[in-house]
Design an enzyme around this catalytic site. Structure first.
Site, PDB file in Angstrom:
ATOM      1  N   GLY A  73       0.810  -1.218   0.000  1.00 10.94           N
ATOM      2  CA  GLY A  73       0.000   0.000   0.000  1.00 10.94           C
ATOM      3  C   GLY A  73       0.841   1.264   0.000  1.00 10.94           C
ATOM      4  O   GLY A  73       0.520   2.239  -0.687  1.00 10.94           O
ATOM      5  N   THR A  74       1.912   1.248   0.764  1.00 11.69           N
ATOM      6  CA  THR A  74       2.759   2.438   0.853  1.00 11.69           C
ATOM      7  C   THR A  74       3.319   2.791  -0.530  1.00 11.69           C
ATOM      8  O   THR A  74       3.275   3.952  -0.950  1.00 11.69           O
ATOM      9  CB  THR A  74       3.916   2.185   1.849  1.00 11.69           C
ATOM     10  N   CYS A 321       1.373   1.281  12.144  1.00 14.05           N
ATOM     11  CA  CYS A 321       2.402   1.697  11.186  1.00 14.05           C
ATOM     12  C   CYS A 321       3.294   2.762  11.817  1.00 14.05           C
ATOM     13  O   CYS A 321       4.379   3.017  11.321  1.00 14.05           O
ATOM     14  CB  CYS A 321       1.768   2.230   9.918  1.00 14.05           C
TER      15      CYS A 321
HETATM   16  N1  PLP Z   1      -2.814   3.135   3.811  1.00 15.85           N
HETATM   17  C1  PLP Z   1      -3.557   2.764   4.860  1.00 15.85           C
HETATM   18  C2  PLP Z   1      -4.882   3.400   5.083  1.00 15.85           C
HETATM   19  C3  PLP Z   1      -3.086   1.777   5.739  1.00 15.85           C
HETATM   20  O1  PLP Z   1      -3.822   1.415   6.786  1.00 15.85           O
HETATM   21  C4  PLP Z   1      -1.817   1.187   5.499  1.00 15.85           C
HETATM   22  C5  PLP Z   1      -1.246   0.188   6.440  1.00 15.85           C
HETATM   23  O2  PLP Z   1      -1.458   0.241   7.637  1.00 15.85           O
HETATM   24  C6  PLP Z   1      -1.088   1.604   4.377  1.00 15.85           C
HETATM   25  C7  PLP Z   1      -1.614   2.580   3.562  1.00 15.85           C
HETATM   26  C8  PLP Z   1       0.250   1.019   4.056  1.00 15.85           C
HETATM   27  O3  PLP Z   1       0.115  -0.245   3.447  1.00 15.85           O
HETATM   28  P1  PLP Z   1       1.336  -1.282   3.480  1.00 15.85           P
HETATM   29  O4  PLP Z   1       1.430  -1.791   4.879  1.00 15.85           O
HETATM   30  O5  PLP Z   1       0.935  -2.369   2.523  1.00 15.85           O
HETATM   31  O6  PLP Z   1       2.547  -0.559   3.012  1.00 15.85           O
END
Ligand code: PLP
Length: 375
Positions: A73-74, A321
Site C-alpha cells: 500500500g505504501t 504503522c
Molecule cells: N494506507 C492505509 C490506510 C493503511 O492502513 C496502510 C497500512 O497500515 C497503508 C496505507 C500502508 O500499506 P502497506 O502496509 O501495505 O505498506
C-alpha cells in the site's frame, strides 16, 4: 478456552487466508520462472500473472491494463501521488487524517493539508476552498485506518471535478477492500491503492489502479515491467496470492460484513456498558464493520495495551504503522480531540477471522484492565 488469543488488530494486518497460501506455494517452489523471460518456465509464470491481473482488475472495477502491481500500500500511494505530480506539476492536497503513506508523500512534494470533520472525513467546504486550476493531485482515503470512517468518495469527486479540473483524484482504499465494494465506491477516482495483507493476502504486495488517460511517471526505474510504470521483477507468488485473497474476500464479503458487524457491536456495546465513562470515537454507522474505537478517560493507552497483551488480547492504541510513537495520533488530533483524549484511546479491529471467543475474551479482560489503571 484457556490459552486463547484474541487477535483484535486486523487493521494492522490480517492472518493469511488458506486460499491465498495455497495459491502462492507453487510459485515459491516448482514454478519459479521470471515472467519477463521467453521459455516455458517464464511462460508459466506469465500466464499466472495475467490471470491474477484480470482477477484483480475485476475486483477493483478496472481494466487489466490499468492495474500496476506494487510492493504494498505504501508504494502504491507513493506511486500515485509522486508519479502523477511528476507529469502534472502543481499543488498536491490531502486531508489531515490520511495514512502517513499519503500524508508524508504530499509533504515531500510541498503539498497542502485540508482539515477534517470530527468524524475524520474531509471537510468538503475546506476542500473546495483549497482547490484550483493549479491543483495536480488530490488524495482522499476511502476508509480510515484508525477510526474506520468511510468517506463518501462520489461527493469528494464532485467537488474536485468542479473546482480543480486539472487534478487527478487518488484514493487509498487499503482499509476499505475487506469491507466495501471498492469497484463501485472508488469508481469516481483516477487512482486506487490496495494492499494484500489487509484482507488475507501476504505482506509486501499491493496494487495501484491507474485509469487510462491518467498521466503517470514511474517512481522505480529499471527493466520497464508493468508497462514502464513500475520496474522490478514481479513478485509472482505474492501477486497470485493477492488475487486469491481478493477472490475469497469478494465471494464472502457480504456475509463477513454482517457477521463481523454483529461481533463488533457486541464488543463495543459490552465495553461501553462495563466501563463507566467510556466514549466511542466516531459515529458507528459510518464505520467499516471491523472497527471498534473507544476512549477511557484518565487511562493511558500505552499502559492499557501492556495489560491487555499480558491477558492475550492483541490491540492497538493508534496506528501500528507508527509504532513506538507516544505522541497523540494525528488522526485523532485531526478529529479535534485533545492530546489526553487521544492518548486514552484503544483500537480493537476485527476481521474475517474474528470469532465470538475473541469478543468474549476482550469483554472479560478490557474492563478489568481499565479499572486497574483507573484506580
Ligand atoms: N494506507 C492505509 C490506510 C493503511 O492502513 C496502510 C497500512 O497500515 C497503508 C496505507 C500502508 O500499506 P502497506 O502496509 O501495505 O505498506
Amino acid at each position: 478456552m484457556h490459552g486463547h488469543i484474541a487477535y483484535l488488530d486486523h487493521a494492522a494486518t490480517t492472518p493469511m487466508r488458506p486460499e491465498a497460501v495455497a495459491a502462492m506455494l507453487p510459485f515459491l517452489t516448482e514454478h519459479y520462472g521470471n515472467p519477463s523471460g521467453s521459455h516455458a518456465a517464464a511462460r508459466h509464470a506469465r500466464l499466472a500473472l495475467d490471470d491474477a491481473r484480470e482477477e484483480v482488475a475485476a475486483a477493483l472495477g478496472a481494466q487489466p491494463g490499468e492495474v500496476v502491481f506494487t510492493a504494498g500500500g505504501t508504494e502504491a500511494d507513493n506511486l500515485a501521488i509522486t508519479g502523477v505530480h511528476a507529469r502534472r506539476p502543481g499543488t498536491v492536497l490531502c486531508p489531515a487524517a490520511e495514512h502517513h503513506a499519503v500524508l508524508h508523500t504530499c509533504a515531500a512534494l510541498g503539498g497542502r493539508v485540508v482539515p477534517t470533520l470530527p468524524d475524520a472525513t474531509v471537510d468538503l467546504d475546506a476542500l473546495a476552498d483549497s482547490l484550483g486550476p493549479e491543483t495536480s493531485v488530490v488524495s482522499v482515503m476511502l476508509a480510515n485506518n484508525e477510526v474506520g470512517t468511510v468517506t463518501p468518495l462520489a461527493e469528494v469527486a464532485a467537488v474536485v471535478r468542479q473546482h480543480a479540473p486539472n487534478a487527478a483524484l487518488h484514493t487509498d482504499a487499503v482499509q476499505a477492500f475487506a469491507w466495501l465494494d471498492v469497484a463501485t465506491l472508488a469508481a469516481p477516482a483516477d487512482l486506487v491503492a490496495v494492499s494484500a495483507h489487509k484482507f488475507g493476502g501476504p505482506k509486501g504486495v499491493g496494487a495501484l489502479v491507474v485509469r487510462d488517460g491518467t498521466p503517470i511517471s514511474p517512481v522505480l526505474h529499471g527493466g520497464g515491467q508493468e508497462r514502464d510504470r513500475r520496474s522490478g521483477t514481479h513478485n509472482v507468488a505474492g501477486i497470485v496470492a493477492l488475487a486469491a485473497a481478493m477472490r475469497a474476500t469478494v465471494a464472502t464479503r457480504r456475509d463477513t460484513v454482517e457477521r463481523v458487524a454483529a461481533l463488533r457491536d457486541r464488543l463495543a456495546d459490552g465495553l461501553m456498558e462495563a466501563v463507566p465513562g467510556a466514549v466511542e470515537t466516531g459515529p458507528r454507522h459510518s464505520k467499516v464493520a471491523g472497527n471498534c474505537h473507544l476512549r477511557f478517560p484518565g487511562v493511558e493507552s500505552e499502559a492499557l495495551l501492556i495489560l491487555l497483551d499480558r491477558e492475550r488480547v492483541c490491540a492497538s492504541a493508534g496506528s501500528a504503522c507508527a509504532s513506538g510513537a507516544i505522541e497523540p495520533s494525528h488522526v485523532l488530533v485531526a478529529m479535534g480531540l485533545s492530546a489526553s483524549e487521544a492518548n486514552s484511546s484503544l483500537r480493537l479491529s476485527l476481521g474475517a477471522a474474528s470469532t465470538d471467543a475473541d469478543v468474549d475474551l476482550a469483554l472479560q479482560v478490557v474492563p478489568k484492565a481499565v479499572t486497574q489503571l483507573a484506580d
